[in-house]
Scaffold this active site. Structure first.
Site, PDB file in Angstrom:
ATOM      1  N   HIS A  19     -24.812 -11.830  37.971  1.00 44.27           N
ATOM      2  CA  HIS A  19     -25.016 -12.622  36.750  1.00 44.27           C
ATOM      3  C   HIS A  19     -23.741 -13.414  36.419  1.00 44.27           C
ATOM      4  O   HIS A  19     -23.800 -14.593  36.086  1.00 44.27           O
ATOM      5  CB  HIS A  19     -25.325 -11.709  35.551  1.00 44.27           C
ATOM      6  CG  HIS A  19     -26.639 -10.989  35.638  1.00 44.27           C
ATOM      7  ND1 HIS A  19     -26.749  -9.623  35.556  1.00 44.27           N
ATOM      8  CD2 HIS A  19     -27.911 -11.446  35.773  1.00 44.27           C
ATOM      9  CE1 HIS A  19     -28.015  -9.272  35.639  1.00 44.27           C
ATOM     10  NE2 HIS A  19     -28.754 -10.352  35.778  1.00 44.27           N
ATOM     11  N   LYS A  43     -41.013  -3.751  28.683  1.00 49.58           N
ATOM     12  CA  LYS A  43     -40.240  -3.465  29.893  1.00 49.58           C
ATOM     13  C   LYS A  43     -39.305  -2.284  29.619  1.00 49.58           C
ATOM     14  O   LYS A  43     -38.561  -2.301  28.647  1.00 49.58           O
ATOM     15  CB  LYS A  43     -39.428  -4.713  30.272  1.00 49.58           C
ATOM     16  CG  LYS A  43     -39.175  -4.837  31.757  1.00 49.58           C
ATOM     17  CD  LYS A  43     -38.677  -6.243  32.081  1.00 49.58           C
ATOM     18  CE  LYS A  43     -38.084  -6.325  33.458  1.00 49.58           C
ATOM     19  NZ  LYS A  43     -37.628  -7.673  33.802  1.00 49.58           N
ATOM     20  N   ARG A  92     -31.752 -15.654  44.227  1.00 48.16           N
ATOM     21  CA  ARG A  92     -31.224 -14.770  45.265  1.00 48.16           C
ATOM     22  C   ARG A  92     -32.017 -14.994  46.543  1.00 48.16           C
ATOM     23  O   ARG A  92     -32.468 -16.086  46.808  1.00 48.16           O
ATOM     24  CB  ARG A  92     -31.316 -13.319  44.802  1.00 48.16           C
ATOM     25  CG  ARG A  92     -30.306 -12.987  43.743  1.00 48.16           C
ATOM     26  CD  ARG A  92     -30.632 -11.694  43.068  1.00 48.16           C
ATOM     27  NE  ARG A  92     -31.795 -11.856  42.216  1.00 48.16           N
ATOM     28  CZ  ARG A  92     -32.198 -10.965  41.334  1.00 48.16           C
ATOM     29  NH1 ARG A  92     -31.551  -9.835  41.188  1.00 48.16           N
ATOM     30  NH2 ARG A  92     -33.258 -11.197  40.586  1.00 48.16           N
ATOM     31  N   SER A 130     -29.829  -5.628  38.950  1.00 45.68           N
ATOM     32  CA  SER A 130     -29.517  -4.588  37.960  1.00 45.68           C
ATOM     33  C   SER A 130     -30.193  -3.281  38.364  1.00 45.68           C
ATOM     34  O   SER A 130     -29.621  -2.202  38.184  1.00 45.68           O
ATOM     35  CB  SER A 130     -30.014  -5.012  36.577  1.00 45.68           C
ATOM     36  OG  SER A 130     -29.347  -6.167  36.149  1.00 45.68           O
TER      37      SER A 130
END
Ligand code: ADP
Length: 160
Positions: A19, A43, A92, A130
């Site tokens: 990030h 979430k 990514r 993460s």
């Protein structure tokens, strides 16, 4: 001259060096970046929105070009409200592409004025997420090269 401002939205649960790589790259393109934690009650998160904002604030406390915030609801509406006409995201490996493409096209449909901009991180962060950081950390693995020291401390506090 109009300030070039971008919103960088995400979960940041927790913030990683991937990030930070995108934010640092973004700062070479934009005058200001608003890093905004998405409030998503459905979430499952390890850190609360408040904790995630605190970690980000701590990392960027000495940089006046980075603002830390959070938001709920439609991203394009939030971006307009904040006076930003760009959404910044990181790309990514191929796995991000389909979802990001779909989201960018939907956001464009909702508000054509707001552009989505994608930046690629350094190769060493291409497979960093993460979730993998949380998994390795919970198994007592070393994540010191993957997250800032302050985040590593919070992970240890939470998981060990
Ligand atoms: P989300 O849950 O919305 O995917 P994340 O916090 O995982 O939120 O990510 C926010 C943004 O940062 C996304 O655009 C994601 O692709 C990007 N990102 C996350 N990790 C990396 C990384 N290692 N390198 C580059 N971009 C990343």
């Amino acid at each position: 001259m109009n300030e070039k401002k971008a919103i960088y939205p995400g979960s940041f649960d927790p913030p990683t060096n991937g990030h930070l790589d995108i934010i640092d790259r973004g700062l070479t393109v934009f005058d200001a970046i608003i890093v905004s934690v998405i409030v998503n009650p459905s979430k499952d998160a390890l850190f609360s929105v408040k904790e995630r904002k605190e970690m980000l604030c701590d990392i960027y406390s000495s940089n006046p070009r980075v603002e830390i915030d959070s938001f709920e609801g439609l991203l394009v509406e939030y971006a307009s409200k904040k006076g930003a006409n760009t959404i910044l995201r990181g790309l990514r490996a191929v796995s991000d592409f389909e979802y990001e493409f779909q989201m960018a096209l939907m956001n464009r449909k909702l508000n054509p004025e707001i552009k989505s901009v994608y930046l690629m991180p350094s190769p060493e962060f291409t497979f960093l997420s993460s979730s993998i950081v949380k998994e390795v950390s919970s198994l007592r693995g070393d994540v010191s090269t993957l997250v800032p020291v302050s985040v590593e401390k919070q992970l240890k506090k939470k998981l060990l």
